[in-house]
Every structure is written in structure tokens, then in C-alpha cells.
Design an enzyme around this catalytic site. Sequence first.
Site, PDB file in Angstrom:
ATOM      1  N   TRP A 129       0.816  -1.218   0.000  1.00  0.00           N
ATOM      2  CA  TRP A 129       0.000   0.000   0.000  1.00  0.00           C
ATOM      3  C   TRP A 129       0.852   1.272   0.000  1.00  0.00           C
ATOM      4  O   TRP A 129       0.387   2.311  -0.457  1.00  0.00           O
ATOM      5  CB  TRP A 129      -0.934   0.010   1.211  1.00  0.00           C
ATOM      6  N   GLU A 169       4.678  -8.846  13.875  1.00  0.00           N
ATOM      7  CA  GLU A 169       3.742  -8.771  14.994  1.00  0.00           C
ATOM      8  C   GLU A 169       2.891 -10.039  15.097  1.00  0.00           C
ATOM      9  O   GLU A 169       1.768 -10.095  14.583  1.00  0.00           O
ATOM     10  CB  GLU A 169       2.828  -7.543  14.876  1.00  0.00           C
ATOM     11  N   GLU A 194       9.148  -0.595  15.693  1.00  0.00           N
ATOM     12  CA  GLU A 194       7.949   0.153  15.292  1.00  0.00           C
ATOM     13  C   GLU A 194       7.311   0.777  16.518  1.00  0.00           C
ATOM     14  O   GLU A 194       7.050   0.090  17.497  1.00  0.00           O
ATOM     15  CB  GLU A 194       6.964  -0.796  14.599  1.00  0.00           C
ATOM     16  N   LYS A 218      -1.166   8.976   4.536  1.00  0.00           N
ATOM     17  CA  LYS A 218      -2.477   8.430   4.850  1.00  0.00           C
ATOM     18  C   LYS A 218      -3.177   9.350   5.838  1.00  0.00           C
ATOM     19  O   LYS A 218      -2.533   9.964   6.689  1.00  0.00           O
ATOM     20  CB  LYS A 218      -2.322   7.025   5.447  1.00  0.00           C
TER      21      LYS A 218
END
Length: 323
Positions: free
Chosen positions: A62, A158, A246, A285
Site C-alpha cells: 500500500w 507482529e 515500530e 495516509k
Amino acid sequence: MIFRRLVIMLAFGVSGMLFAGSASSETPVERHGALRVESGRLVDQSGSPVVLRGMSLYWSQWGGHYYNAAAVRHLKSDWNVTVVRAAIAVDFDGYLANPEVEMAKAEAVIEAAIAEGLYVIVDWHAHEPHPAAAAAFFERIAAKYGEHPNLIYEVYNEPLRTHGWAEVVRPFHMVVVPAIRAIDPDNLIVAGTPTWSQDVDIAAADPLPFTNIAYTLHFYAGTHRQELRDKALRAMELGAALFVTEWGTSEATGDGILDEAETRLWWEFMETHKLSHLNWSIMDKDETAAALLPGAPGTGPWTDDMLTPSGVFVRQMLREMNP
């Protein structure tokens, strides 16, 4: 406000006035060389503790328009990052569906990072394990780039809450880590932990039998607070090296509040304990955690009016804290 800023800078042991917007002529990899884990801490080629600070790209399927040399170059020159992360999506029309397309994105970021002298994390960005596919993916990466000290392998982004350490996650690592080590015996591997890489204490209590391994810790400041820092402390007390591959300024959804106060507590915690970290994410985004506003160009440069509030906040931190 001035007093609070001074306290933050003193806590980190750096001067924003000295470092803001500056860049050393020596690249991060020239400065630190090959990284290794020693006594539960990440150290550089001289054995000195090292803290890498940088930005993660978004899911590659994406956010692939940012997987290019110009974007990496801008992150180095304008954001002062010392590490970037290629989040190679596995499911959701990612690598499993389009392996060559997603591999090309990984290679573009790796090669850009090597050219710029940055460290680069190659992330198997998945919630489900897929150990055979992961092993094949990382074997290919290791064979092509494993000789470069820039490379860091993040082998399972994750794992879900339902994927226990003993039942799913540790067995996954016992397949993938040896596959990498057969080709690249040296570069750092970061191993994911259960519950979206929060159960570092559980992993630390039953560590992997390999050298040069750190364990993944993820947080989103609007959701994860002192209780997760306490889990991290327990893991470090057990001897685990942690790497925050992250983290977000937002809630765990990536949206919601931008929690500056809790983010600053996390920054202080990571600096105190010498934990390397990357912010999520370089993406245009419409959500709190994204660093760029919709329409920001894929190759940069990104002017101030293209940054979200989170992007402004994190970029300023990186410019102040990275020499």
C-alpha cells in the site's frame, strides 16, 4: 515550554541547537560498522552502546511509492535518520501473492540504504507466521546483501495475541533464524514476540539459542504506557536485548489521539536504556500515525506543509537527537 524542552534535551544528553538539521560527514555505518548484541545490549564495532533512530516505511503493498532511493536520501539528509525499515507486506496481496513485486521493493530500499550508509531493517511484515516462505525470503536477502553490515533482519513483525511464544512464535524462529545464519552468520536478527510484539518478557524467559539476537518491542503511545515499559524492564533484567522496530505517537489503531506527553516518556525510556527505535510511518495516509499528508510525493522532498502533526513532531526529535 522552554523549560520542558530543556529538561527533555538534558535527559537525552543532546543539544537540539547543536544537532538540529545537521548531518555528520561520516555515515552511520561508517561510524558504527557491524552491530552485535553483547550482554543484552546493542553495541557497535568498537563495543560501544549504539542507539539507532529512524523511520519505518508503511506496508509495502500500500505504501510502495515511498520505496525508492530518493525517499531514503531525503530521510537521511532532512530527517537525519540513521536507520530505515522496509515493511514488506506478506498477506493482503503482499509478498505471498506477488513475491517478485514485493522483493523488488525490499531491494530498492536496501540498496538505497547501503548507498547512503544507513542501517536498513528488512521486515517480514506479517501477523501470521508462514515460516517456510519467510525462510526462503530471508535466504534470498542474505545471499544478496548479507555481506553488508547495514543489514538487519526483522523476521516476524507482529505475532497475534493468540500465537503463543512456545506454541507458535519460538518454533517459527527456530526455522527462520538457522536459514539466515547458514548464509549470514553475523548481522543482527530481531525476533518478533507475541501480542503484536509486546510480550518481550515471555520471550526473554525462554530465549532463542542463537547469538546476535534482539527481541522486538512495539508500542503506540496513546495506548501502551507504563505497564508495557514494565514488561520491557523485566525482559532486560532477564538479559534480553530489545529493539523497538515500530512505535507510534497515536493509539494502537494508528489513529485517535496524538499523545505527545506519553511519547516523550517513551523517548526518555528508550534513551535511558539505549533502545534503538523507528517511528511508524512514512505514509501519506489520513491517520494520526502517518508522517505525511495525503498527496505528499513518493520521492520527496517533503516541505513542512506536507507533514502531519506527528510528522512534524517526530522529524524534530530525529533532527535534535541524531548527530
